[in-house]
Design an enzyme around this catalytic site. Structure first.
Site, PDB file in Angstrom:
ATOM      1  N   PHE A  97       0.859  -1.185   0.000  1.00 23.30           N
ATOM      2  CA  PHE A  97       0.000   0.000   0.000  1.00 23.30           C
ATOM      3  C   PHE A  97       0.899   1.240   0.000  1.00 23.30           C
ATOM      4  CE2 PHE A  97      -2.883   3.189   1.759  1.00 23.30           C
ATOM      5  CZ  PHE A  97      -4.023   2.930   1.014  1.00 23.30           C
ATOM      6  N   ASP A 169       1.142  -5.438   8.048  1.00 28.51           N
ATOM      7  CA  ASP A 169       0.023  -4.500   7.893  1.00 28.51           C
ATOM      8  C   ASP A 169      -1.232  -5.325   7.621  1.00 28.51           C
ATOM      9  OD1 ASP A 169      -1.916  -2.699   7.174  1.00 28.51           O
ATOM     10  OD2 ASP A 169      -0.626  -1.512   5.863  1.00 28.51           O
ATOM     11  N   ARG A 343     -12.748  -3.243  -7.478  1.00 33.09           N
ATOM     12  CA  ARG A 343     -12.631  -4.116  -6.303  1.00 33.09           C
ATOM     13  C   ARG A 343     -14.017  -4.339  -5.699  1.00 33.09           C
ATOM     14  NH1 ARG A 343      -8.355  -2.131  -2.081  1.00 33.09           N
ATOM     15  NH2 ARG A 343      -9.987  -0.554  -1.819  1.00 33.09           N
TER      16      ARG A 343
END
Length: 371
Positions: A97, A169, A343
């Protein structure tokens, strides 16, 4: 139809009532005494332990200090590097990310480390080639674009074999996938509270520090709530015992209340049941999409095998942002990521199979019109 819970989960229907209760019955009448009379001071640990049940972490290892995900990740990565002072390298995947990449770059500059940015395929090779020089590795179990999984246990074991500290994460995994942090021997982990956990826009992040590391971990952000005796107002920082040393300043009470409220149904359901339902919903979407428009399956950017993907599916779609907006006009909320990904997230508590069927039908309809 809310199919973008991997970006922002919706509120529970009775959230306003819970916030009104805290404001009207605690904050308004008791003001500062609420910290002591109503358990506000304990809430970062209380909420942390609730999240810990979803992460496979025993009590006392997760805290919601009240910081953003970026700040919490910075805290964890610097602490990880401090555990390996003699090692000059920091490792991260190129597809991480963006915030993770930015924080890694900043920490490398701050500490005089060299950042290794490797492809997903090259990550393990980098561990083999440079393992003895890698201080820490920043990893995510779910690719935020495609949903592809990286197994936590084997990756952590490879990092440990090289002597590196792991920082995971979990933002796109918590609340929808088992992570088994304790069993997988994870060192540190962070995640946000606003995706599948449903804590609301900007909900505070959480930090996991394995119990075995808590006596020695040196976190760079030293706030008064992380002090061994916060109300002594000492000029010198003495870290609190256990996970409390990861706390910083005064926590954002109402955000913590909202996150705590959102966690109730998740913890009652349990992560195994949540994960099973998520897979059922995503598999059903693929079935519906294939029946409605077989061409759609050829646009799948995620692994077709359920065991190899996280809580969302991704499709390669031309003009993805335009498709996202057209679907929103038709009542289907999902999201796009550049350059051409749609998504679709399957939050198990509030997405139904009927909604999935409708979403597949609407997506196929919009794409057929755009051809």
């Amino acid at each position: 139809m809310h199919l973008n819970g991997n970006s922002l989960g919706p509120p529970r229907a009775d959230l306003l009532g819970e916030l009104e209760r805290v404001v009207d019955r605690q904050w308004a009448p008791r003001q500062v005494q609420g910290w002591f009379a109503d358990g506000w001071l304990d809430l970062p640990r209380t909420v942390g332990d609730a999240i810990g049940t979803l992460l496979g972490a025993r009590p006392g290892q997760v805290v919601v200090a009240g910081e953003t995900t970026s700040t919490t990740l910075f805290n964890a990565v610097v602490a990880a590097c401090r555990l390996r002072e003699e090692r000059p390298l920091l490792l991260i995947e190129a597809g991480a990310f963006p915030t993770d990449l930015y924080i890694a770059q900043s920490v490398a500059r701050l500490l005089g480390r060299r950042l290794l940015v490797e492809s997903a395929a090259g990550f393990d090779s980098a561990l083999q080639a440079h393992g003895s020089r890698i201080a820490a590795a920043i990893v995510a179990p779910v690719d935020f674009r495609t949903g592809e999984l990286r197994e936590i246990g084997p990756t952590t074991a490879r990092c440990h074999a090289a002597g590196a500290v792991t920082v995971w994460d979990l933002s796109h995994a918590a609340g929808v996938l088992p992570t088994d942090l304790d069993d997988n021997r994870v060192d540190l982990a962070v995640g946000c509270g606003y995706k599948y956990l449903g804590g609301g826009p900007g909900a505070p992040a959480y930090l996991y520090v394995a119990e075995r590391l808590q006596p020695t971990v040196d976190l760079p952000l030293s706030g008064w709530h992380g002090h061994a005796a916060p109300f002594a107002m000492s000029p010198d920082f003495v870290p609190a015992d256990g996970i409390d040393r990861a706390r910083t300043g005064t926590p954002p009470l109402l955000s913590l209340v909202a996150l705590h409220h959102a966690l109730g149904p998740l913890t009652r359901a349990g992560i195994e049941a949540l994960s099973r339902r998520n897979r059922s919903l995503s598999d059903f979407f693929l079935t519906c999409a294939g029946e409605r428009s077989p061409r759609l399956l050829g646009q799948l950017a995620s692994p077709g095998e359920a065991a190899r993907r996280g809580g969302h599916l991704a499709l390669n779609v031309p003009d993805a942002a335009k498709v996202e907006h057209e679907l929103a006009d038709r009542g289907v909320l999902l999201d796009s990521r550049p350059p051409d990904l749609i998504r679709i997230a399957f939050a198990p508590l509030y997405v139904s199979h009927v909604q999935v069927w409708h979403a597949a039908r609407e997506l196929a309809h919009v794409l057929e019109r755009s051809r």
